[in-house]
Design an enzyme around this catalytic site. Structure first.
Site, short mmCIF file in Angstrom:
data_model
loop_
_atom_site.label_atom_id
_atom_site.label_comp_id
_atom_site.label_asym_id
_atom_site.label_seq_id
_atom_site.Cartn_x
_atom_site.Cartn_y
_atom_site.Cartn_z
N ASP A 1 0.86 -1.18 0.00
CA ASP A 1 0.00 0.00 0.00
C ASP A 1 0.90 1.23 0.00
OD1 ASP A 1 -2.99 0.92 0.49
OD2 ASP A 1 -1.69 2.21 1.71
N HIS B 1 -5.40 13.92 -10.10
CA HIS B 1 -5.41 12.48 -10.35
C HIS B 1 -4.50 12.07 -11.51
CE1 HIS B 1 -8.51 11.23 -7.49
NE2 HIS B 1 -9.08 12.40 -7.72
N ASP C 1 -1.98 9.06 -11.33
CA ASP C 1 -1.96 7.95 -12.29
C ASP C 1 -0.54 7.72 -12.81
OD1 ASP C 1 -4.65 7.66 -11.94
OD2 ASP C 1 -5.23 8.60 -13.83
N GLU D 1 -4.41 2.47 -4.48
CA GLU D 1 -2.96 2.40 -4.40
C GLU D 1 -2.49 1.10 -3.74
OE1 GLU D 1 -4.37 4.84 -0.80
OE2 GLU D 1 -4.96 4.48 -2.88
#
Length: 328
Positions: free
Chosen positions: A209, A222, A226, A252
């Site tokens: 994570d 975002h 990405d 993630e």
């Protein structure tokens, strides 16, 4: 990571279906010819048809054994090709009518190069036997149609295989990062469990994570997030062996499947792996670090229990301050 195919889209799924459907249908029809030719006083023709039936049945049954499917498909294409030639050359010129079906099926069940060779062989051999045709017009017409069917079949099957490949990617890969999705993860975990039961092969699961990834999306958008995810997957994939698997659970969070890794090896190597990978990718918020939890498969676990145990170790790592690995 090798990309797997869903069972319903696997490279041999369509080919096997065509072999079974066309094979059993052909067996039923040709067996009818066996009876007919025997009753009408043509024992030689009946024998040829009977041989075809026996060979087809044997090949179809062989194809039911998973490890022999590729060989069964090659054998099936070869048998129907030989059967087409025997029917036309040894039994009756009416066997020419079977040629069109054989030319089509070969491209559906065989590798392209093999299908081209067999179809060319059939066309050349039958075209060379001019006595099979009533006149020159029929001869030319048959050759023309045979070539057109082969050409159409080649184009059609190429497009079909490309579409199946695309569908497989959509069904098993995360569209952003190219990592495997949850569906592929479940299937690979189930296979790893089966390998453990059959051959006592250990496998270790690591759940990752990305720490404070939300700050990247909130502060930089975002699109930036990405790009970071894509860079992270590229970096991790370069580190893994070809037999290992990398999957995105969502957001993630990622999973790494490490085959043939026992608990002792995992204890030694995974902490070193975490230290080498964490912080290697730059992000708008600084070096990208991650927390991880790992678990080696325990006999008797199912895939969800195994994944849940690694996930609990991940949350322990996050609760203990992040940027660390915890073994379960």
């Amino acid at each position: 990571m090798s990309i797997d195919w869903p069972d319903e889209l696997g490279p041999a799924r369509l080919e096997t279906t065509v072999m079974n459907y066309c094979g059993w249908t052909t067996v039923a029809v040709v067996f009818g010819f066996v009876v007919y030719r025997f009753l009408t006083g043509d024992p030689f023709g009946a024998l040829i048809n009977a041989i075809i039936v026996v060979l087809l049945v044997s090949t179809i049954l062989l194809g039911r054994i998973p490890r022999f499917k590729p060989q069964a498909l090659i054998a099936f294409g070869s048998i129907i090709t030989a059967s087409c030639l025997m029917s036309a050359l040894l039994v009756s010129p009416n066997g020419l009518l079977w040629t069109y079906l054989v030319l089509w099926i070969n491209f559906l069940v065989l590798p392209r190069s093999v299908a081209i060779v067999l179809n060319l062989l059939v066309t050349v051999i039958l075209a060379a036997n001019v006595w099979l045709f009533d006149d020159l017009l029929q001869h030319i017409s048959w050759i023309t149609v045979a070539v057109l069917i082969s050409g159409f079949s080649l184009v059609f099957t190429n497009e079909l295989k490309a579409q199946r490949r695309m569908l497989s990617q959509l069904a098993t890969l995360d569209p952003l990062t190219g990592a495997g999705n949850r569906r592929l993860l479940q299937r690979d975990l189930e296979r790893a469990i089966a390998e453990n039961r059959r051959a006592r092969r250990d496998s270790t699961l690591m759940v990752l994570d990305l720490d404070h990834f939300k700050h990247i999306n909130d502060n930089h958008g975002h699109e930036a997030g990405d790009q970071v995810l894509e860079q992270f997957v590229t970096m991790v994939r370069k580190t893994l062996r070809t037999e290992d698997g990398l999957y995105r659970l969502g957001g993630e969070e990622f999973v790494v499947l490490l085959r043939d890794m026992d608990p002792q090896t995992a204890q030694t190597n995974l902490r070193e792996l975490h230290e080498r990978l964490s912080g290697r990718v730059d992000s708008p918020e600084g070096p990208l670090r991650f927390s991880a939890g790992a678990a080696t498969l325990v006999t008797g676990e199912n895939w969800s229990q195994w994944l849940a145990r690694a996930d609990r170790a991940l949350y322990q790592a996050k609760n203990e301050g992040r940027d660390r690995l915890v073994m379960s």
